[in-house]
Design an enzyme around this catalytic site. Sequence first.
Site, PDB file in Angstrom:
ATOM      1  N   ASN A 108       0.828  -1.206   0.000  1.00 29.72           N
ATOM      2  CA  ASN A 108       0.000   0.000   0.000  1.00 29.72           C
ATOM      3  C   ASN A 108       0.860   1.253   0.000  1.00 29.72           C
ATOM      4  OD1 ASN A 108      -1.873   2.050   0.406  1.00 29.72           O
ATOM      5  ND2 ASN A 108      -3.098   0.900   1.858  1.00 29.72           N
ATOM      6  N   ASP A 109       1.472   1.569   1.128  1.00 31.92           N
ATOM      7  CA  ASP A 109       2.206   2.828   1.271  1.00 31.92           C
ATOM      8  C   ASP A 109       3.314   2.984   0.235  1.00 31.92           C
ATOM      9  OD1 ASP A 109       0.677   3.571   3.521  1.00 31.92           O
ATOM     10  OD2 ASP A 109       1.954   2.362   4.820  1.00 31.92           O
ATOM     11  N   ILE A 110       3.950   1.882  -0.144  1.00 34.28           N
ATOM     12  CA  ILE A 110       5.074   1.966  -1.076  1.00 34.28           C
ATOM     13  C   ILE A 110       4.619   2.235  -2.507  1.00 34.28           C
ATOM     14  CG2 ILE A 110       6.553   0.509   0.327  1.00 34.28           C
ATOM     15  CD1 ILE A 110       5.889  -1.820  -1.558  1.00 34.28           C
ATOM     16  N   THR A 111       3.292   2.292  -2.731  1.00 30.31           N
ATOM     17  CA  THR A 111       2.753   2.612  -4.056  1.00 30.31           C
ATOM     18  C   THR A 111       1.900   3.871  -4.029  1.00 30.31           C
ATOM     19  OG1 THR A 111       0.727   1.300  -3.735  1.00 30.31           O
ATOM     20  CG2 THR A 111       2.664   0.143  -4.596  1.00 30.31           C
ATOM     21  N   ALA A 141       1.062   3.368   7.484  1.00 34.62           N
ATOM     22  CA  ALA A 141       1.237   4.792   7.759  1.00 34.62           C
ATOM     23  C   ALA A 141      -0.099   5.471   8.068  1.00 34.62           C
ATOM     24  CB  ALA A 141       1.909   5.480   6.573  1.00 34.62           C
TER      25      ALA A 141
END
Length: 462
Positions: A390-393, A431
């Site tokens: 999620n957060d890394i995209t 996050a």
Amino acid sequence: MGPLAAIAYLVAAVCFILALRGLSHPESARQGLTYGMAGMALAVATTLLLPQTGGYFIILLGIGIGGSIGAAIANKIEMTALPQLMAAFHSLVGLAAVFVAAAAFSNPEAFGIGTSEDIHLTSLVEMSLGAAIGAVTFTGSLVAWGKLQGTISGKPVVFPGQHKLNALLGIVLLLFILLLCASESGFFFLMIVLLALALGVLMIIPIGGADMPVIVSMLNSYSGWAAAALGFTLHNNLLIIIGALVGASGAILSYIMCKGMNRSFISVILGGFGGEQAANTEDEHGDRNAKIGAAEDAAYIMKNASKVIIIPGYGMAVAQAQHALREMADTLKREGVEVTYAIHPVAGRMPGHMNVLLAEANVPYDEVFEMEDINRDFAQADVAYVIGANDITNPAAKNDSSSPIYGMPILDVEKAKTVLFVKRSLGSGYAGIDNPLFFEDQTMMLLGDAKKMTEDIIKALE
């Protein structure tokens, strides 16, 4: 120490250096582990054969008990539980450092560092630093283990004046080290250990799940420096070398992880973000509507694609979907589709977590690429298959200056013609930030368990 022992220690040190070099790449990782095991076996055997070594029954009993426990854990542990296993092992290294420092302080004659009334000043400094760093590592690693295991909430635990309290404890800790060096009082040694134990807890509890990769590598570094400090006390050059290697490599890895999140190491320690996944539901996203798809839809899109990039995340690890993912990729490749994998440096709960899981599933190494090597390929990709990430995209890291993750390098999945997101829900990541990419026209959400969804896609492909 005789010349033969010195040579043996030198060979062991070279083995450890080669082990670190081997572990820098998946293809050479097994060879690196072999070097590491050989070096450790040589180091232990050499130490046991030193003239001053005694108490063989107790030593062998400890090796037997510890080795049996280690073998049992290694046979039972799931690959997805490696992050918390590493944290648990770090805690034991820290505790061992405290015990060695306590033994040296209580019986300095046995270690050749003076007498109980007159311990060498340098030895007092070394053992106090080793005990302090070891104690911080012990309790800090236990808290990290609890957060990773889920026995402690992954959310940051904060309270007013927390950083000031930590700073005060650090100053008092340094003061007690000075007082110990001046007085050689057992009271001050005990206070150093107790304060360091408390500081380890207070340093890690405000750090959320999103920063756990940094914390795991940081605690690894701490354990190395504790070992190096006590290597000086024990007059053991090999322990100094090993400790320095572990400490330096852990510190470098922490820097790499921070760079991967565009955050400073200080900001991680002083204000970790992210905790447990938020419980957002589709209704909480207002007028935004996500396109919800099924396995059959994803299979049709990918079967007709020329290039598919797979982006694994912690959700894949939790679902243990790596084997199904490799099977899906093999099926697509038989259909003439080019398949590659994109790895973000902080995907998962520890550095290299995704690489380990993909290697376990026998994914070819030449299909796995780091972020900086594959980001330019998303613009030419027909499909980006995001599984449990999620957060890394999240494009908010590039587009929203008010976002907590603004400036964090991400995988440019939004540039692909179609983005398939495999997630349990539309909730935010660690996050705690919504991902606007869920609601873009080229995105299709595949809601459900990552392993089952991937297996359903395989059935549809066949």
